[in-house]
Design a protein around this motif. Structure first.
Motif, PDB file in Angstrom:
ATOM      1  N   THR A   1      -4.295  -1.959   6.417  1.00  0.00           N
ATOM      2  CA  THR A   1      -5.027  -0.794   6.917  1.00  0.00           C
ATOM      3  C   THR A   1      -4.398  -0.257   8.194  1.00  0.00           C
ATOM      4  O   THR A   1      -4.181   0.959   8.340  1.00  0.00           O
ATOM      5  CB  THR A   1      -6.501  -1.162   7.171  1.00  0.00           C
ATOM      6  OG1 THR A   1      -7.101  -1.554   5.929  1.00  0.00           O
ATOM      7  CG2 THR A   1      -7.261   0.021   7.749  1.00  0.00           C
TER       8      THR A   1
ATOM      9  N   GLY B   1       0.811  -1.202   0.000  1.00  0.00           N
ATOM     10  CA  GLY B   1       0.000   0.000   0.000  1.00  0.00           C
ATOM     11  C   GLY B   1       0.844   1.251   0.000  1.00  0.00           C
ATOM     12  O   GLY B   1       2.017   1.228   0.388  1.00  0.00           O
TER      13      GLY B   1
ATOM     14  N   HIS C   1      -3.868   0.444  -2.465  1.00  0.00           N
ATOM     15  CA  HIS C   1      -3.330  -0.845  -2.030  1.00  0.00           C
ATOM     16  C   HIS C   1      -3.617  -1.875  -3.110  1.00  0.00           C
ATOM     17  O   HIS C   1      -4.567  -1.756  -3.895  1.00  0.00           O
ATOM     18  CB  HIS C   1      -3.912  -1.286  -0.680  1.00  0.00           C
ATOM     19  CG  HIS C   1      -5.304  -1.841  -0.758  1.00  0.00           C
ATOM     20  ND1 HIS C   1      -6.431  -1.045  -0.749  1.00  0.00           N
ATOM     21  CD2 HIS C   1      -5.755  -3.127  -0.834  1.00  0.00           C
ATOM     22  CE1 HIS C   1      -7.507  -1.791  -0.813  1.00  0.00           C
ATOM     23  NE2 HIS C   1      -7.141  -3.055  -0.870  1.00  0.00           N
TER      24      HIS C   1
ATOM     25  N   ALA D   1      -6.913  -5.593   2.371  1.00  0.00           N
ATOM     26  CA  ALA D   1      -6.220  -4.688   3.296  1.00  0.00           C
ATOM     27  C   ALA D   1      -6.519  -5.036   4.745  1.00  0.00           C
ATOM     28  O   ALA D   1      -5.901  -4.476   5.655  1.00  0.00           O
ATOM     29  CB  ALA D   1      -6.614  -3.235   3.005  1.00  0.00           C
TER      30      ALA D   1
END
Length: 451
Positions: A227, A28, A38, A51
């Protein structure tokens, strides 16, 4: 991001996954504190990873431990120059300082004695400490950079002692929850990737173990997602929320030691790796555990960062991939500079101090920044430049360069007009060697004259 940028990023990711034979690879790009792109290649349980798929992040865990230690420092609960004995007595290496442990210059052995800690269940602190005798200090403390996983196991116990709770509980309460990193955990939480070793001569896989590392866990235990790591990359770049002051993170990023001193490309700060790549100065960390590789780096100058997660023991160039993604994002889609805006307000007495000053015959410009900060810059661009943060009436503290930590004092005449600057015993005057009474050693009364 633009379609052309996204394709360039995806192509680099796909090339790495195919060429390195990674079972799966997620990457990402981070900007403005957000995961702006990403991508993923390969599969996890028959599906393309997302993610939100967890991977083990290995030594990126050390960056979190570093932040916990620096929070203790900022609260006054320890000093970086404190010997370990001051807070964690009973070790055979108590003379090593907290800073040396953070920067891998403590001289401690790289790995814990006994079985390979990354592949076998770990014992508690008592067991680890009892295994670390005098022979565990393999180099003179402070003399050399020597990467030590053991050192971060020790720092994890230091955090636990000073906080009265285990290191992960402290991390969760002080860092992860405030930053919204709900998918960063000490053990896997589905959806999560299995760790694999790829046979060097055949396209087949071997499952890798992921035991609890016990007292060595602070060196590499954590699992995370793209994330969550995106938020951490933003944190390393300076978007620290209320968790740590940005100046403290900048202190962590500054290299305390470099591997190649002549034209250094890799070094280590306080819990953070420092890199120079493609003309950029990056900070972050790489990570590896059996079955997993990871990297997370930020460019504080531009705010662009990148992360990579792979479930392969070796062979995937996650560090190079992360730096290449940053470079691709900056080349294909450079961030626009922040719009210039005038200051919201200004103190006329402070504004009068700006402009041309001289250190001896050398001219400098003093600029007023937001919130009363100052920037002292040599007119030629060559020499000692520093920014200064307010530290009281007509006093500032240096933030960077030669004058970091030094006091800048503005002296005024009886009528309040700026007279001269005093900076670490150096006097700056409006005219070259002007204000003779303020110049150390005085000024020749005959003044300027032909040779």
């Amino acid at each position: 991001m633009l379609q052309t940028t996204e394709f360039a990023l995806l192509h680099r990711l796909a090339t790495e996954q195919a060429g390195s034979r990674a079972p799966s690879l997620v990457a990402g790009v981070v900007r403005r504190g957000e995961l702006v792109w990403h991508g993923a290649r390969g599969t996890v349980d028959g599906q393309e990873p997302t993610a939100d798929t967890q991977y083990r992040i290995g030594s990126i865990t050390k960056t979190f431990i570093g932040v916990l230690v620096m929070r203790l420092r900022d609260e006054g609960k320890l000093d970086l120059n404190d010997p370990l004995d001051a807070h964690l007595p009973g070790t055979a290496f108590g003379s090593a300082t907290v800073a040396q442990l953070l920067a891998h210059t403590s001289g401690l052995t790289s790995e814990s004695p006994g079985l390979w800690w990354e592949r076998t269940p770990g014992g508690d602190w008592a067991a680890l400490n009892s295994s670390l005798g005098q022979e565990s200090t393999v180099l003179r403390p402070g003399a050399h950079f020597h990467y030590s996983n053991v050192g971060f196991g020790v720092l994890g116990e230091l955090v636990a002692r000073l906080r009265g709770a285990d290191w992960f509980s402290v991390l969760d309460a002080e860092v992860l929850r405030p930053l919204g990193m709900t998918r960063t955990t000490p053990d896997r939480v589905a959806p999560a990737a299995d760790g694999w070793a790829v046979h060097p001569y055949a396209d087949v896989l071997l499952h890798e173990p992921t035991p609890d590392a016990g007292a060595m866990a602070p060196a590499g235990q954590l699992w995370s997602t793209a994330t969550d790591l995106a938020r951490w990359v933003a944190f390393i770049g300076g978007d620290t929320g209320e968790v740590l002051h940005p100046d403290t993170v900048a202190e962590m990023r500054a290299p305390a030691h470099v591997d190649d001193a002549d034209t250094w490309t890799a070094g280590y700060g306080l819990g953070l790796q420092a890199l120079r790549a493609g003309g950029r100065r990056l900070a972050g960390h790489g990570g590896s555990m059996p079955g997993f590789l990871a990297a997370a780096f930020a460019d504080p100058a531009t705010g662009t960062g990148a992360l990579c997660l792979a479930n392969s023991t070796a062979g995937v160039g996650v560090g190079a991939l992360a730096t290449d993604l940053i470079d691709l994002a900056e080349r294909h889609e450079p961030e626009l500079p922040a719009q210039w805006r005038p200051l919201a307000g200004v103190d006329p007495a402070l504004l009068a101090a700006t402009g041309r000053w001289h250190w001896g015959p050398t001219p400098y410009n003093l600029h007023l920044l937001d919130e009363g900060w100052l920037n002292l810059v040599p007119v030629t661009g060559r020499g000692r430049a520093s920014r200064f943060r307010p530290a009281g009436a007509d006093r500032w503290t240096g933030l960077d360069g030669y004058y970091a930590g030094e006091a800048l004092v503005l002296h005024r005449a009886a009528d309040g007009t700026p007279s001269h600057l005093d900076l670490a015993t150096f006097s700056f005057t409006r005219d070259p060697y002007g204000t003779p009474a303020a110049v150390p050693g005085g000024v020749d009364a005959r003044g300027w004259r032909p040779a």
